[in-house]
Write a protein that holds these residues in place. Structure first.
Motif, PDB file in Angstrom:
ATOM      1  N   ASN A  33      -4.298   7.109 -14.022  1.00  0.00           N
ATOM      2  CA  ASN A  33      -3.556   6.359 -13.010  1.00  0.00           C
ATOM      3  C   ASN A  33      -4.112   6.607 -11.607  1.00  0.00           C
ATOM      4  OD1 ASN A  33      -1.867   5.223 -14.888  1.00  0.00           O
ATOM      5  ND2 ASN A  33      -0.211   6.712 -14.595  1.00  0.00           N
ATOM      6  N   LYS A  34      -4.511   7.832 -11.350  1.00  0.00           N
ATOM      7  CA  LYS A  34      -5.088   8.140 -10.037  1.00  0.00           C
ATOM      8  C   LYS A  34      -6.425   7.425  -9.845  1.00  0.00           C
ATOM      9  CE  LYS A  34      -2.899  12.621  -9.107  1.00  0.00           C
ATOM     10  NZ  LYS A  34      -1.843  12.549 -10.118  1.00  0.00           N
ATOM     11  N   ASN A  42      -7.789   0.235  -4.543  1.00  0.00           N
ATOM     12  CA  ASN A  42      -8.174   0.289  -3.133  1.00  0.00           C
ATOM     13  C   ASN A  42      -9.595  -0.217  -2.910  1.00  0.00           C
ATOM     14  OD1 ASN A  42      -6.063   1.711  -1.235  1.00  0.00           O
ATOM     15  ND2 ASN A  42      -5.914   2.740  -3.220  1.00  0.00           N
ATOM     16  N   TYR A  59      -5.690   3.900  -9.117  1.00  0.00           N
ATOM     17  CA  TYR A  59      -5.298   3.763  -7.713  1.00  0.00           C
ATOM     18  C   TYR A  59      -6.537   3.612  -6.825  1.00  0.00           C
ATOM     19  CZ  TYR A  59      -3.808   5.297  -3.064  1.00  0.00           C
ATOM     20  OH  TYR A  59      -3.600   5.387  -1.707  1.00  0.00           O
ATOM     21  N   GLY A  78      -7.074   4.443   1.113  1.00  0.00           N
ATOM     22  CA  GLY A  78      -6.743   4.781  -0.268  1.00  0.00           C
ATOM     23  C   GLY A  78      -7.870   5.520  -0.970  1.00  0.00           C
ATOM     24  N   TYR A 107      -7.915   9.409  -2.401  1.00  0.00           N
ATOM     25  CA  TYR A 107      -8.309   9.799  -3.758  1.00  0.00           C
ATOM     26  C   TYR A 107      -9.427  10.838  -3.724  1.00  0.00           C
ATOM     27  CZ  TYR A 107     -10.049   9.499  -8.542  1.00  0.00           C
ATOM     28  OH  TYR A 107     -10.460   9.809  -9.813  1.00  0.00           O
ATOM     29  N   TRP A 113       0.816  -1.203   0.000  1.00  0.00           N
ATOM     30  CA  TRP A 113       0.000   0.000   0.000  1.00  0.00           C
ATOM     31  C   TRP A 113       0.857   1.262   0.000  1.00  0.00           C
ATOM     32  CZ3 TRP A 113      -1.261   4.301   2.937  1.00  0.00           C
ATOM     33  CH2 TRP A 113      -2.461   4.953   2.595  1.00  0.00           C
ATOM     34  N   LEU A 145       2.522   1.685  -3.377  1.00  0.00           N
ATOM     35  CA  LEU A 145       1.553   2.182  -4.357  1.00  0.00           C
ATOM     36  C   LEU A 145       1.178   3.627  -4.099  1.00  0.00           C
ATOM     37  CD1 LEU A 145      -0.431   1.400  -6.699  1.00  0.00           C
ATOM     38  CD2 LEU A 145      -2.098   0.845  -4.912  1.00  0.00           C
ATOM     39  N   SER A 146       0.928   3.973  -2.838  1.00  0.00           N
ATOM     40  CA  SER A 146       0.405   5.303  -2.504  1.00  0.00           C
ATOM     41  C   SER A 146       1.436   6.405  -2.679  1.00  0.00           C
ATOM     42  CB  SER A 146      -0.115   5.306  -1.060  1.00  0.00           C
ATOM     43  OG  SER A 146      -1.160   4.376  -0.898  1.00  0.00           O
TER      44      SER A 146
END
Length: 346
Positions: free
Chosen positions: A251-252, A259, A255, A281, A285, A238, A241-242
């Motif tokens: 991509n966001k 999650n 993400y 996550g 976002y 995590w 990735l974060s």
């Protein structure tokens, strides 16, 4: 389904004819005399783990340069004394049926192994790093290929300790050492070109591998060894990735979907920690959308509030129908994947 029983439950069992009159009180007294063997949020158990973390911190990344000046022999003697005393105390606790403090002490002993190896390397002259990198606390801060022997020794010591005192928390120092090893091996492979982005990628993939390994272990051991393995894997995956930077909105959004997927895994495996990381996550976002994309929108906070209320409602629904939801979700998966999933723990 309830995982703990009280006098009222046993009394109902007598009324239903499951237990004979008088057996309920005898059983209740017997259970009260049994030492706790499963970790929980009881105050004593929290104290056990907090004490262990304090010792790990003291003998780990809080070990200052002042300790380096006492000499390598003294450092080795102190480290070995800690390891021997903690292991002996753990074995004694295990013999007395105090499984949780025994396992916690054993895990602390394993966490001190790198310090002992550090002192041995310096005494024997095989220490691979220069004088600017001799501080032991740097082991927890910097990626260096020279730490590999310390990490390998910790993994071996942890596996041996699991034979002596089979307790799930011992998995945690083993997993941390393997995480460090993945970084240090990558530094050895890439050399001085090992960038921050590459380190994050290594952490992400290591976390995924660790999660896959403990998915295989989960449900196949008497004790829950998978809990700490999942936690270590989630931390590596995590955060890797974060912390990755990207200017792509796609991509966001991906993400966020990953999650959401973690939250789905929480339902499949009935592991709340996946839900916690997934929720963090998704919240990150949504925070990004609030501050960057919809910064001038008056409706966004209202919509987000409605979504929050919906999430709470879903949580209540899941709490009420947890068993049925998990079974239904699993039934939608291919048969091969269903067979790979662990049996559900009560």
């Amino acid at each position: 389904m309830k995982e703990r029983f009280d006098a009222k439950d046993l009394a109902r069992a007598v009324s239903a004819g499951v237990l004979n009159p008088g057996q309920d009180q005898a059983l209740l007294e017997f259970l009260k005399r049994q030492p706790g063997t499963q970790p929980s949020f009881q105050l004593a158990h929290v104290a056990f783990y907090l004490g262990a973390l304090l010792i790990m911190a003291a003998m780990g990344w809080l070990l200052t340069e002042a300790w380096m000046r006492i000499g390598d022999v003294a450092l080795l003697v102190i480290a070995l004394a800690y390891i021997v005393c903690l292991t002996f105390a753990g074995l004694l606790m295990q013999r007395r049926g105090q499984i949780i403090p025994a396992g916690v002490l054993a895990a602390v002993a394993v966490s001190i192994v790198p310090l002992a190896v550090f002192a041995v390397e310096r005494l024997t002259g095989i220490w691979p790093l220069d004088d600017t990198q001799t501080g032991y606390h740097n082991y927890y801060s910097y990626v260096q290929a020279g730490w590999l022997l310390m990490e390998a020794a910790t993994v071996v010591a942890g596996l041996l300790m699991l034979r002596l005192i089979p307790f799930p928390f011992i998995v945690m120092p083993i997993a941390v050492a393997l995480w460090f090893m993945s970084m240090d091996l990558s530094e050895w492979f890439y050399g001085h070109t090992f960038t921050w982005e590459q380190r994050l990628a290594v952490s992400l993939w290591f976390g995924l591998v660790l999660l896959a390994v403990f998915l295989v272990i989960d449900g196949r051991t008497r004790q829950d060894f998978a809990f700490w393995g999942y936690l270590a894997g989630l931390l590596a995956f995590w955060f890797g990735l974060s912390l990755m930077e990207s200017d792509s909105e796609l991509n966001k959004a991906l993400y966020c979907l990953i999650n959401v997927g973690l939250m789905g895994v929480a339902v499949l495996l009935r592991r709340p920690m996946f839900m916690v990381f997934g929720a963090m996550g998704v919240a990150a976002y949504l925070g990004y959308l609030s501050y960057e994309v919809f910064a001038d929108s008056l409706l966004f906070p209202v919509v987000l509030s409605v979504i929050g209320l919906g999430v709470i409602a879903l949580g209540l629904l899941y709490q009420k129908h947890r068993e049925a939801l998990t079974v239904r979700l699993r039934s939608k998966l291919p048969v091969g994947l269903q067979q790979l999933l662990p049996a559900l723990r009560r």
